[in-house]
Design a protein around this motif. Sequence first.
Motif, PDB file in Angstrom:
ATOM      1  N   THR A   9      13.839  72.290  30.002  1.00 56.21           N
ATOM      2  CA  THR A   9      12.983  71.279  29.388  1.00 56.21           C
ATOM      3  C   THR A   9      13.818  70.480  28.393  1.00 56.21           C
ATOM      4  O   THR A   9      14.607  71.048  27.634  1.00 56.21           O
ATOM      5  CB  THR A   9      11.798  71.940  28.658  1.00 56.21           C
ATOM      6  OG1 THR A   9      11.072  72.740  29.588  1.00 56.21           O
ATOM      7  CG2 THR A   9      10.856  70.903  28.082  1.00 56.21           C
ATOM      8  N   PHE A  10      13.634  69.177  28.413  1.00 57.95           N
ATOM      9  CA  PHE A  10      14.380  68.276  27.538  1.00 57.95           C
ATOM     10  C   PHE A  10      13.410  67.413  26.743  1.00 57.95           C
ATOM     11  O   PHE A  10      12.311  67.119  27.199  1.00 57.95           O
ATOM     12  CB  PHE A  10      15.306  67.376  28.365  1.00 57.95           C
ATOM     13  CG  PHE A  10      16.321  68.144  29.153  1.00 57.95           C
ATOM     14  CD1 PHE A  10      17.560  68.432  28.613  1.00 57.95           C
ATOM     15  CD2 PHE A  10      16.034  68.595  30.438  1.00 57.95           C
ATOM     16  CE1 PHE A  10      18.499  69.157  29.328  1.00 57.95           C
ATOM     17  CE2 PHE A  10      16.961  69.314  31.172  1.00 57.95           C
ATOM     18  CZ  PHE A  10      18.199  69.602  30.610  1.00 57.95           C
ATOM     19  N   THR A  11      13.837  66.975  25.573  1.00 57.47           N
ATOM     20  CA  THR A  11      12.959  66.166  24.728  1.00 57.47           C
ATOM     21  C   THR A  11      13.123  64.677  24.963  1.00 57.47           C
ATOM     22  O   THR A  11      12.292  63.892  24.515  1.00 57.47           O
ATOM     23  CB  THR A  11      13.214  66.460  23.234  1.00 57.47           C
ATOM     24  OG1 THR A  11      14.594  66.239  22.958  1.00 57.47           O
ATOM     25  CG2 THR A  11      12.833  67.882  22.883  1.00 57.47           C
ATOM     26  N   SER A  12      14.164  64.269  25.669  1.00 55.82           N
ATOM     27  CA  SER A  12      14.402  62.842  25.887  1.00 55.82           C
ATOM     28  C   SER A  12      15.092  62.623  27.223  1.00 55.82           C
ATOM     29  O   SER A  12      15.931  63.418  27.631  1.00 55.82           O
ATOM     30  CB  SER A  12      15.294  62.294  24.767  1.00 55.82           C
ATOM     31  OG  SER A  12      15.765  61.008  25.083  1.00 55.82           O
ATOM     32  N   TYR A  18      20.557  66.323  30.051  1.00 55.20           N
ATOM     33  CA  TYR A  18      19.493  66.038  31.027  1.00 55.20           C
ATOM     34  C   TYR A  18      20.054  65.220  32.188  1.00 55.20           C
ATOM     35  O   TYR A  18      19.863  65.550  33.357  1.00 55.20           O
ATOM     36  CB  TYR A  18      18.358  65.305  30.303  1.00 55.20           C
ATOM     37  CG  TYR A  18      17.341  64.648  31.181  1.00 55.20           C
ATOM     38  CD1 TYR A  18      16.361  65.398  31.821  1.00 55.20           C
ATOM     39  CD2 TYR A  18      17.328  63.274  31.354  1.00 55.20           C
ATOM     40  CE1 TYR A  18      15.398  64.788  32.615  1.00 55.20           C
ATOM     41  CE2 TYR A  18      16.375  62.660  32.137  1.00 55.20           C
ATOM     42  CZ  TYR A  18      15.414  63.423  32.769  1.00 55.20           C
ATOM     43  OH  TYR A  18      14.465  62.814  33.558  1.00 55.20           O
ATOM     44  N   SER A  40       6.740  61.272  28.367  1.00 53.07           N
ATOM     45  CA  SER A  40       7.595  61.489  27.196  1.00 53.07           C
ATOM     46  C   SER A  40       8.240  60.197  26.710  1.00 53.07           C
ATOM     47  O   SER A  40       8.544  60.058  25.534  1.00 53.07           O
ATOM     48  CB  SER A  40       8.659  62.535  27.486  1.00 53.07           C
ATOM     49  OG  SER A  40       9.607  62.027  28.371  1.00 53.07           O
ATOM     50  N   ASN A  52       4.986  66.138  21.415  1.00 56.78           N
ATOM     51  CA  ASN A  52       6.048  67.104  21.722  1.00 56.78           C
ATOM     52  C   ASN A  52       6.135  67.416  23.216  1.00 56.78           C
ATOM     53  O   ASN A  52       6.556  68.488  23.594  1.00 56.78           O
ATOM     54  CB  ASN A  52       5.831  68.389  20.940  1.00 56.78           C
ATOM     55  CG  ASN A  52       4.517  69.057  21.289  1.00 56.78           C
ATOM     56  OD1 ASN A  52       3.667  68.459  21.929  1.00 56.78           O
ATOM     57  ND2 ASN A  52       4.342  70.291  20.863  1.00 56.78           N
ATOM     58  N   GLY A  54       7.688  67.717  26.597  1.00 53.96           N
ATOM     59  CA  GLY A  54       9.058  67.791  27.078  1.00 53.96           C
ATOM     60  C   GLY A  54       9.145  67.417  28.545  1.00 53.96           C
ATOM     61  O   GLY A  54       8.181  67.560  29.289  1.00 53.96           O
ATOM     62  N   GLU A  56      10.282  68.345  32.006  1.00 49.24           N
ATOM     63  CA  GLU A  56      10.641  69.577  32.713  1.00 49.24           C
ATOM     64  C   GLU A  56      11.364  69.238  34.012  1.00 49.24           C
ATOM     65  O   GLU A  56      10.957  68.323  34.725  1.00 49.24           O
ATOM     66  CB  GLU A  56       9.390  70.382  33.058  1.00 49.24           C
ATOM     67  CG  GLU A  56       8.635  70.889  31.861  1.00 49.24           C
ATOM     68  CD  GLU A  56       7.361  71.623  32.259  1.00 49.24           C
ATOM     69  OE1 GLU A  56       7.328  72.233  33.351  1.00 49.24           O
ATOM     70  OE2 GLU A  56       6.405  71.559  31.481  1.00 49.24           O
TER      71      GLU A  56
END
Length: 75
Positions: A9-12, A18, A40, A52, A54, A56
Amino acid sequence: MSKAVTVATFTSNFDMKYMLFKEMLDEAGIDFMLVNEITSTIDGTFSGSPTNIGIEIRVMEDKFEEALEIYNSIK
């Protein structure tokens, strides 16, 4: 029947890890799916959307170990 499982899972979607992970999965011939990629990027646009969420990356469970190995190889 095989099911899709989350490998990372990445936030950006601008995260270099990623982008590299997706490229390496492509090169290895591992099909993957992205979950929450669009949501996101438009964070906060929709009233009540969580901030928040993420992104996936999911693969079929029979490819999970191979995908995880690739993910762990990225420094």
